[in-house]
Design a protein around this motif. Sequence first.
Motif, short mmCIF file in Angstrom:
data_model
loop_
_atom_site.label_atom_id
_atom_site.label_comp_id
_atom_site.label_asym_id
_atom_site.label_seq_id
_atom_site.Cartn_x
_atom_site.Cartn_y
_atom_site.Cartn_z
N LYS A 249 0.87 -1.23 -0.14
CA LYS A 249 -0.06 0.02 -0.18
C LYS A 249 0.92 1.44 0.00
O LYS A 249 0.57 2.14 -0.77
CB LYS A 249 -0.98 0.09 1.34
CG LYS A 249 -2.01 -1.29 1.31
CD LYS A 249 -2.83 -1.02 2.50
CE LYS A 249 -2.00 -1.05 3.82
NZ LYS A 249 -1.31 -2.46 4.19
N SER A 250 1.78 1.31 0.86
CA SER A 250 2.82 2.41 0.96
C SER A 250 3.27 2.64 -0.13
O SER A 250 3.63 3.94 -0.77
CB SER A 250 3.73 2.40 2.33
OG SER A 250 2.88 2.08 3.14
N SER A 251 3.88 1.71 -0.97
CA SER A 251 4.71 1.46 -2.23
C SER A 251 3.76 2.12 -3.01
O SER A 251 4.19 2.97 -4.01
CB SER A 251 5.14 0.23 -2.53
OG SER A 251 5.87 -0.25 -1.51
N LEU A 252 2.64 1.88 -3.21
CA LEU A 252 1.71 2.37 -4.22
C LEU A 252 1.45 3.90 -4.26
O LEU A 252 1.32 4.68 -4.90
CB LEU A 252 0.19 1.72 -4.19
CG LEU A 252 -0.73 2.18 -5.15
CD1 LEU A 252 -0.23 2.42 -6.58
CD2 LEU A 252 -2.06 1.49 -5.07
N SER A 379 2.38 -3.84 -10.32
CA SER A 379 3.65 -4.02 -9.66
C SER A 379 4.32 -2.46 -9.57
O SER A 379 4.60 -1.81 -10.15
CB SER A 379 4.69 -4.73 -10.54
OG SER A 379 5.95 -4.57 -9.83
N THR A 380 4.31 -2.39 -8.35
CA THR A 380 4.84 -0.92 -7.81
C THR A 380 6.28 -1.06 -7.85
O THR A 380 6.94 0.16 -7.81
CB THR A 380 4.37 -0.59 -6.20
OG1 THR A 380 5.09 -1.53 -5.34
CG2 THR A 380 2.95 -0.56 -6.02
N VAL A 381 6.79 -2.13 -8.00
CA VAL A 381 8.28 -2.11 -8.34
C VAL A 381 8.63 -1.83 -9.93
O VAL A 381 9.43 -1.07 -10.01
CB VAL A 381 9.06 -3.40 -7.71
CG1 VAL A 381 10.47 -3.60 -8.21
CG2 VAL A 381 8.78 -3.64 -6.49
P1 GDP Z 1 2.19 -1.99 2.99
O1 GDP Z 1 2.53 -2.71 4.50
O2 GDP Z 1 1.07 -2.62 2.58
O3 GDP Z 1 2.16 -0.58 2.93
O4 GDP Z 1 3.47 -2.49 2.03
P2 GDP Z 1 5.07 -1.77 1.61
O5 GDP Z 1 4.35 -0.60 0.37
O6 GDP Z 1 5.55 -1.27 2.99
O7 GDP Z 1 5.59 -2.76 1.03
C1 GDP Z 1 6.04 -4.11 1.59
C2 GDP Z 1 7.11 -4.65 0.87
O8 GDP Z 1 6.67 -5.40 -0.29
C3 GDP Z 1 8.36 -3.87 0.57
O9 GDP Z 1 9.43 -4.65 1.12
C4 GDP Z 1 8.12 -3.41 -0.85
O10 GDP Z 1 9.32 -3.23 -1.42
C5 GDP Z 1 7.55 -4.86 -1.13
N1 GDP Z 1 6.71 -4.40 -2.43
C6 GDP Z 1 5.67 -3.43 -2.77
N2 GDP Z 1 5.10 -3.50 -3.93
C7 GDP Z 1 5.58 -4.61 -4.65
C8 GDP Z 1 5.88 -5.15 -5.81
O11 GDP Z 1 5.07 -4.52 -6.71
N3 GDP Z 1 6.62 -6.05 -6.22
C9 GDP Z 1 7.66 -6.60 -5.58
N4 GDP Z 1 8.57 -7.71 -5.70
N5 GDP Z 1 7.80 -6.19 -3.87
C10 GDP Z 1 6.89 -5.29 -3.61
#
Ligand code: GDP
Length: 477
Positions: A249-252, A379-381
């Motif tokens: 979520k935070s990544s998005l 994919s947010t990556v």
């Molecule tokens: P939140 O807890 O839902 O806000 O999740 P975060 O945004 O903090 O992401 C949690 C982990 O998942 C981090 O290590 C990110 O780098 C990873 N992550 C997030 N989006 C992706 C994605 O699209 N692909 C991959 N491989 N990892 C991701």
Amino acid sequence: MKHADGPEDTICAISTPAGEGGIGIVRISGPDTLSITSKFIQIRSGISLSTLESHRLYLADIVLPVDRQPNLSLDPPTPIDEALVVYMKAPHSYTAEDVIEIHAHGSQAVLAKISEISLRAGCRLASPGEFTKRAFLNGRLDLSQAESVLDTIKATSEQSLVVAQRHLRGDLRREVDRLRSRLLTLLAHLEAGIDFVEEDIEFVGREELKVVLSETADVVGAALNSAKTGRVLREGARVVIAGRPNVGKSSLLNRLLGDSRAIVTNTPGTTRDLIEETVRFDRCTLSLVDTAGLRETSDEVEREGIRRTEEAIGDADLLIVMIDASDVIRTASVFETNLFGKGNVLIALNKVDLLTPTQLEDLHLNLSLPDGVPVLSISTVTGEGLKTLQETIRHEIMPKNLEPSQSVMITNVRHQEILLRCRDYLAAALDSIESGMHPECVAVDLRGAADTLGEITGAITSDDVLNRIFSEFCIGK
Ligand code: GDP
């Protein structure tokens, strides 16, 4: 129309925003505008201010007021700046009073100096919104138009501007006046009939009463229905990203915002509080809310985060339910499926970069997702699917039905609250008619409905309401 306790003094303020600019404007309004400004404005051609033509720009020097020149006989007046000056003669000005605008260089030093000498020459510093308040008190604008001036200044999207401009041109006022005058005519007939009730003379029939009241209630109801769209236009839509911890979520949020506002970490449950950001996509404004992970917990702080999450979900105009596509065991469990029924929902399957195309296909087949809900693989990556996601968000939250023909669009909480009261009065009046109550009872509610409508335009209003409305404006407007 001059208000009984209308303003008699002359006010001034810097009307352009703080900061550097090519030009900056000091505005002066009131009965002594010309005599006050003649102390410090010298028109280059040498003519006196009393001979200025209205609505024409003149090149002028702004100088220290004559009575403040250190040694008038020896020194030429000290110039503050060269400016263009426009005089707008009452009543053909924004405030309907004599107005002078000084278009000087947009430096804060220059503008502060000009306002300081205006004050020394006899002006009073305008309070927030006082120019617009004077326009209202002098009958130039009704209250709904005055409020739309504020909406125009604050408009953050093309569509919010369209609605603000419609209201500024008087669309809302005309519709409210039409409804109110219909109710008042009906009331006059009803009250006339009350005097003759002994003689059994009716000035307005029950059926006619019912028709007018129902039609008015329909228009009021439609206006109230537009309030949600109106709010989205005014404040922007509220988009909530919800999902389990660690789904991305935070990544998005960061991807959408284009910076690193939320903390991205791989320890579940770190986003304990809501993080709010406003972001603009094309012509709409979104409030993005990253939520605490939705999971059961005994931790007090985290529980509070979850409570706020649920509140945010309830307030959302669009809910993005985020699922970790790589977490096959927990994907789309009861947490997520519970959210699917929460109104306007979009499902984002994240981390698809970790899946092979076949795995992704299988995932789509195995997920029991509700019909009609958009499902996007992202994919947010790698950035895959993010463009489509943005387009879908925009499509889902863009207010529909915004044709120019739609006359009444409520964008203001004050108007909404008034219309709710008006609807109650109309319903009570209809009830009284249905149950054969005395016409006087109907008249009381009819009067209530007409009076509440009058509060929108300011035909009926109190000083408290006025002060509250105008205090939202900035100084200089
Ligand atoms: P939140 O807890 O839902 O806000 O999740 P975060 O945004 O903090 O992401 C949690 C982990 O998942 C981090 O290590 C990110 O780098 C990873 N992550 C997030 N989006 C992706 C994605 O699209 N692909 C991959 N491989 N990892 C991701």
